[in-house]
Scaffold this active site. Structure first.
Site, PDB file in Angstrom:
ATOM      1  N   GLU A  12       0.828  -1.207   0.000  1.00  7.71           N
ATOM      2  CA  GLU A  12       0.000   0.000   0.000  1.00  7.71           C
ATOM      3  C   GLU A  12       0.859   1.252   0.000  1.00  7.71           C
ATOM      4  OE1 GLU A  12      -3.500  -2.105   2.581  1.00  7.71           O
ATOM      5  OE2 GLU A  12      -1.820  -1.109   3.556  1.00  7.71           O
ATOM      6  N   ASP A 199     -10.740  -9.918   3.041  1.00 12.15           N
ATOM      7  CA  ASP A 199     -11.117 -11.283   3.438  1.00 12.15           C
ATOM      8  C   ASP A 199     -12.320 -11.178   4.366  1.00 12.15           C
ATOM      9  OD1 ASP A 199      -8.495 -10.411   5.233  1.00 12.15           O
ATOM     10  OD2 ASP A 199     -10.121 -11.223   6.429  1.00 12.15           O
TER      11      ASP A 199
END
Ligand code: SAH
Length: 232
Positions: A12, A199
């Site tokens: 990121e 997730d």
């Protein structure tokens, strides 16, 4: 106006740094802080590393040494609430530490001596971040609400169900946000956090997480940050 952009993972941060033409490295507390510009705005970008203590240290250094005016966290999280799917985006309106329990001295989840279990994010900055996410990722579902943090990667269906039962309002679970929210509260620093769901914090979490982080998360983070800093 100097904005801190904080990421938990290399993928990121790398995508954010790629948008900064002039970043210069400054080391503090064993971390690299990247000072420069993004979309013409003053930015300090940093990898906070994983977990609440690492996140708290990073936020304190950003407030004390780098004198930032606002702090934006971008990262991934496990989805908890039923409608929060992989690929969705969650804006935190408040944070709670799901692994904090000083009972019976204090109610479960309450941060001792603060008289509260939840720390709110900055409403205006969160609205700006939400509109940035909607512009950067058209067609992606955006949720806003409670996000819970703890020093555990939640990766079993049984633990995920237990968290959902204990904290039915929680949209997502991650490992840093509540710590940063508490530090920003102490410093009076406006804070907002955006998390892409990598997730479902269940038995498949580990595989889903790894695939998602390399394929999607970094692009999402950078696109949202760019849209935020492009705002007038
Ligand atoms: N890099 C390691 C572990 C990452 S920990 C690996 O590759 O396995 C997970 C990171 O993503 C943390 O920064 C946390 O905030 C967030 N996260 C994503 N899904 C999570 C989940 N199910 N439970 C807790 N944190 C989660």
């Amino acid at each position: 106006m100097r904005t801190a952009i904080v990421a938990a993972m290399h993928e990121e941060l790398a995508a954010v740094l790629a948008l900064m033409p002039d970043e210069a490295r400054q080391s503090a507390a064993g971390r690299d802080f990247w000072v420069g510009h993004l979309h013409g705005r003053e930015v300090v970008a940093v990898l906070c590393r994983i977990g609440k203590v690492a996140a708290a240290t990073t936020a304190a250094v950003l407030a004390e040494r780098f004198q930032v005016d606002r702090l934006v966290f971008t990262g991934v999280a496990g989805g908890l609430a039923a409608g929060v799917h992989v690929g969705d985006v969650v804006l935190a309106d408040s944070f709670l530490q799901h692994d904090l329990d000083a009972s019976p001295l204090f109610p479960k989840y309450e941060v001792p001596l603060y008289g509260s279990s939840r720390f709110a994010t900055d409403r205006e900055l969160t609205c700006r971040l939400e509109s940035a996410a909607r512009i950067a990722l058209p067609g992606v579902a955006v949720h806003r609400g409670l996000v819970v943090s703890g020093d555990r990667f939640v990766a079993t269906t049984s633990e995920s169900r237990a968290l959902q039962a204990a904290l039915p309002q929680a949209l997502a679970v991650e490992m840093e946000g509540a710590a940063i929210a508490q530090v920003c509260h102490d410093y009076g620093l406006p804070f907002a956090a955006v998390r892409t769901i990598s997730d479902r914090a269940d038995d498949d979490a580990h595989t889903d997480f790894a695939r998602f982080v390399s394929e999607v998360a970094s692009r999402h983070s950078a696109a949202i940050v760019r849209a935020l800093l492009a705002q007038p």
